[in-house]
Design an enzyme around this catalytic site. Structure first.
Site, PDB file in Angstrom:
ATOM      1  N   HIS A   1      23.078  73.064 -17.333  1.00 22.88           N
ATOM      2  CA  HIS A   1      23.336  73.392 -18.730  1.00 22.88           C
ATOM      3  C   HIS A   1      24.744  72.911 -19.089  1.00 22.88           C
ATOM      4  O   HIS A   1      25.500  72.453 -18.233  1.00 22.88           O
ATOM      5  CB  HIS A   1      23.241  74.903 -18.950  1.00 22.88           C
ATOM      6  CG  HIS A   1      24.280  75.673 -18.200  1.00 22.88           C
ATOM      7  ND1 HIS A   1      24.227  75.860 -16.821  1.00 22.88           N
ATOM      8  CD2 HIS A   1      25.434  76.287 -18.611  1.00 22.88           C
ATOM      9  CE1 HIS A   1      25.276  76.556 -16.426  1.00 22.88           C
ATOM     10  NE2 HIS A   1      26.033  76.820 -17.491  1.00 22.88           N
TER      11      HIS A   1
ATOM     12  N   ASP B   1      28.191  74.341 -21.560  1.00 21.68           N
ATOM     13  CA  ASP B   1      28.669  75.654 -21.986  1.00 21.68           C
ATOM     14  C   ASP B   1      28.816  75.822 -23.492  1.00 21.68           C
ATOM     15  O   ASP B   1      28.930  76.957 -23.961  1.00 21.68           O
ATOM     16  CB  ASP B   1      30.020  75.962 -21.319  1.00 21.68           C
ATOM     17  CG  ASP B   1      29.858  76.318 -19.850  1.00 21.68           C
ATOM     18  OD1 ASP B   1      28.733  76.661 -19.448  1.00 21.68           O
ATOM     19  OD2 ASP B   1      30.856  76.235 -19.105  1.00 21.68           O
TER      20      ASP B   1
ATOM     21  N   HIS C   1      26.315  71.085 -15.843  1.00 20.80           N
ATOM     22  CA  HIS C   1      26.566  71.642 -14.514  1.00 20.80           C
ATOM     23  C   HIS C   1      25.573  72.753 -14.219  1.00 20.80           C
ATOM     24  O   HIS C   1      24.883  73.254 -15.102  1.00 20.80           O
ATOM     25  CB  HIS C   1      27.995  72.176 -14.412  1.00 20.80           C
ATOM     26  CG  HIS C   1      28.306  73.241 -15.429  1.00 20.80           C
ATOM     27  ND1 HIS C   1      28.651  72.934 -16.738  1.00 20.80           N
ATOM     28  CD2 HIS C   1      28.314  74.604 -15.363  1.00 20.80           C
ATOM     29  CE1 HIS C   1      28.863  74.039 -17.416  1.00 20.80           C
ATOM     30  NE2 HIS C   1      28.662  75.075 -16.605  1.00 20.80           N
TER      31      HIS C   1
ATOM     32  N   ARG D   1      27.337  85.402  -3.229  1.00 23.33           N
ATOM     33  CA  ARG D   1      28.357  84.471  -3.744  1.00 23.33           C
ATOM     34  C   ARG D   1      29.044  85.125  -4.931  1.00 23.33           C
ATOM     35  O   ARG D   1      28.388  85.497  -5.901  1.00 23.33           O
ATOM     36  CB  ARG D   1      27.673  83.162  -4.163  1.00 23.33           C
ATOM     37  CG  ARG D   1      28.549  82.138  -4.865  1.00 23.33           C
ATOM     38  CD  ARG D   1      27.613  81.069  -5.406  1.00 23.33           C
ATOM     39  NE  ARG D   1      28.254  79.873  -5.912  1.00 23.33           N
ATOM     40  CZ  ARG D   1      28.646  79.699  -7.166  1.00 23.33           C
ATOM     41  NH1 ARG D   1      28.529  80.697  -8.042  1.00 23.33           N
ATOM     42  NH2 ARG D   1      29.167  78.551  -7.549  1.00 23.33           N
TER      43      ARG D   1
END
Length: 708
Positions: free
Chosen positions: A580, A582, A652, A662
């Site tokens: 996508h 931002d 990204h 994570r």
């Protein structure tokens, strides 16, 4: 605060609806699609049905989920039908009177406007079975229905109920609007395999009527059945213009005035009229988005209205109707005046006309002529108003041509048409969107011990930087401890446990929540403050490194951990976070990124600050705009920070986390102070209070540890 220059609306603004001729393609009553029968009882609000369906899904009641979600979709569809019908009816019975001259002349116009408004409200209340206010929904719900999110729930619920065909329909309907959703594409393939057939029929339940007719026309054209092709293309055009009229009608509904809400004042008469009308006009001007192949997205290749005339010009030629062929060819040239093939076709068709017909007397088709004329007039008015009223508007080029009807029939006079034909659209790769500011990087990193790793060139992109040692090992451990103490499942994701993939659990917390938890003693206040401090440190680094001339503000600050769910990692092929951008809607097929809602268009820079590396998978990746070609891959570790500009130049995502947890601090920034993060402003106030208290304790020689 932004300055806005207000002026009374020019006469053209009020006269525009009267200056534009009525459509020549017939009214909605000509449509093959009739309004559904009026349902007994008041119409149930679709947002409540949607919420009920989602809740049923999460508690495992899939039958109830299907009932509520299907009913929500029917209610949403019915609401649109009622609003469109009432608007059409009231426009016919209460036409707007043109403003006259002399004192009080504008009262006739406003009187007719009030009569139409009263008619609309009465019609809507009667047909809805209650006040229209019950059907006002939040922007989140509106966005979910625009993106077809209910179908995502439905496909999962139907598969739980072993209803494969309905699951495939729902999955395909969602995928058409979300082509970047790789997991959904895999789901469709899995459902086909489960059904034991290669090709279940793919049905788009939200397909526009004109698209079905258009596709039928293409099939008949490819079969050289030109009579039937003409029938379906002409039908598609009638339906296209009818749906355009409906879209424009729905644009006349309520509008939001976010700036007024933010500044806390009510506008004056002319200010309100001008602002409201311009929002309506922009909405109407961009109705091509509603009629595009994928809803809510606009790319030049999808605005295929001119292609109807391209197909028709040759189909009419093949059946010997040269005048109609010439009219369609000239219509196509209204949108693509430099198309050499069609220009040659025009010359050829003119040579075929009877001697009694003057070629100059044959004009472009009137339906498209009127459409383009209105479109240009709207464009001129919007640009003029943008200058006078102080708002920004960038006009997309709706008629850019990247492809067309790529077959050997394009120049009928000199082409051998015995060979194989290839029909459809082709498109070359486009450049990434231009960033409307100076691109600079390489400024100072401000803090000692920070290690520069890679710049934009080394990361194969634009406005990118990778840094290490932004956090120390001790700070990473402290932040991780804070995360485990305050994070809530689904925080920052509208309460959804697995917003991006069902194979991972997402937890999050904002900086204000961390400070409140510290103040309440749930976590050490010193550790909670560290979250605040390191996010401010990251902001200063980004602002300095990219050498920005204006202040960078927080748009959103979020600590997030994603955890691989045990038993769900075998043969995973999805991403932890799909590819996508931002601040725009990534459209991989069109190689474009559309800066429009529901994207966070005000975001300018992004950063991710990692806390740990004791997990498997989870690499951060940059890709080309095709969302497939990886240009850089980054393995997270303690203290590592990746930062980049937020637009379509930097698509990204995150690879699947297949084992462990994570954690990172995600930061989004804006150059526009109007879009500052409100929680950040509150957090600043909390910090100021804490600093004052701390100062008072030092003055009284009180050990701060005694207060914690």
């Amino acid at each position: 605060m932004r300055e806005r220059i207000w002026a009374p609306p020019p006469p053209l603004l009020l006269l525009l609806p009267l200056l534009l001729p009525q459509p020549l393609w017939g009214g909605p009553q000509d449509s093959a699609r009739r309004e559904s029968e009026r349902e007994p009882g008041p119409l149930q609000p679709f947002d409540l049905l949607y919420a009920s369906g989602a809740a049923a899904y999460y508690r495992g009641d899939y039958e109830q989920a299907v009932r509520d979600l299907e009913e929500a979709l029917r209610s949403h569809r019915r609401l649109r039908e009622i609003r469109a019908r009432c608007a059409r009816r009231c426009a016919v019975h209460h036409p707007l009177a043109p403003p006259g001259a002399g004192p009080g002349a504008e009262l006739l116009f406003f009187r007719s406007l009030l009569e139409r408004a009263r008619c609309y409200r009465s019609c809507e209340t009667q047909r809805l079975g209650g006040p229209a206010s019950r059907h006002r929904v939040s922007e989140d719900v509106r966005s979910d229905f625009q993106r077809r999110v209910p179908y995502n729930y439905l496909q999962r619920a139907y598969i739980k109920l072993n209803q494969l065909e309905k699951a495939v329909e729902a999955a395909h309907t969602f995928f058409v609007a979300n082509p970047e959703h790789m997991e959904m594409q895999q789901n469709i393939e899995n459902y086909r395999a489960m059904a034991g057939v290669e090709a279940l029929q793919l049905v788009d339940r939200e397909a526009k009527l004109h698209l079905e007719s258009y596709n039928a026309g293409v099939k008949h054209y490819e079969a050289d059945d030109f009579e039937m092709a003409i029938k379906y293309f002409e039908q598609a055009l009638r339906e296209y213009f009818i749906e355009d009229t409906e879209c424009r009608t729905l644009c006349e509904g309520p509008q939001r005035f976010e700036e007024y809400e933010y500044l806390g004042y009510k506008p004056g008469l002319y200010e309100a009229i001008a602002d409201h009308y311009m929002q309506v006009l922009v909405c109407q001007h961009e109705c091509v988005r509603e009629l595009a192949t994928r809803p809510g997205r606009l790319s030049p290749i999808e605005n295929f209205l001119p292609l109807h005339y391209d197909y028709l010009q040759f189909a009419y030629y093949r059946v010997g109707e040269y005048v109609k062929a010439l009219e369609c060819a000239k219509a196509y040239l209204l949108c693509h005046p430099d198309d050499e093939d069609v220009l040659d076709n025009v010359d050829y068709y003119e040579s075929l006309l009877d001697d009694s017909i003057d070629p100059a007397s044959i004009e472009a088709r009137e339906d498209l002529t009127m459409f383009v004329k209105r479109h240009k007039l709207e464009s001129e008015l919007i640009k003029s108003a943008a200058e006078g009223l102080g708002f920004s508007y960038t006009e997309p080029n709706y008629w850019i041509r990247y492809g067309g009807r790529q077959d050997e029939n394009r120049v009928p006079s000199g082409v051998n048409i015995e060979g194989a034909e290839v029909h459809g659209l082709s498109m070359g790769k486009k450049l990434s969107p231009k960033i409307d500011r100076d691109l600079r990087e390489g400024g100072p990193l401000l803090y000692e011990n920070i290690t520069f790793v890679y710049n934009s060139e080394q990361l194969n992109g634009t406005q990118r930087v990778l840094l290490d040692n932004v956090l120390s090992e001790e700070q990473c451990r402290e932040l991780y401890s804070v995360a485990t103490g305050i994070m809530i499942v689904g925080d920052g994701y509208r309460g959804k446990t697995s917003p991006h993939t069902p194979n991972e659990k997402f937890e999050g917390a904002t900086v204000l929540k961390a400070l409140k938890s510290g103040y309440e003693g749930r976590v050490p206040l010193k550790s909670a403050r560290l979250f605040y401090d390191i996010s401010e440190k990251a902001r200063k680094i980004v602002e300095s490194y990219f050498m920005l001339n204006s202040t960078l503000y927080f748009s959103y600050t979020h600590m997030v951990c994603r955890t691989a769910l045990s038993g769900q990692q075998d043969r995973r092929n999805d991403l932890s976070h799909p590819i996508h951008a931002d601040n725009c809607l990534l459209d991989p097929e069109a190689n474009e990124c559309w800066k429009e809602p529901p994207a966070y268009t005000f975001r300018d820079y992004s950063a991710l600050l990692y806390m740990n590396d004791d997990f498997e998978g989870g690499e951060f990746i940059f890709t080309e705009m095709d969302a497939k070609t990886v240009t850089a891959s980054i393995k997270p570790k303690c203290g590592r920070m990746i930062s980049f500009s937020s637009g379509g130049e930097n698509p990204h995502g995150v690879k699947a986390v297949t084992k462990g947890q994570r954690c990172a601090v995600a930061l989004w920034f804006t150059l526009d102070p109007l879009y500052r993060e409100l929680e950040r402003i509150q957090a600043d106030e909390v910090i100021a209070i804490l600093d004052e208290e701390q100062q008072g304790k030092h003055e009284l020689n009180i050990n701060p540890k005694d207060e914690l």
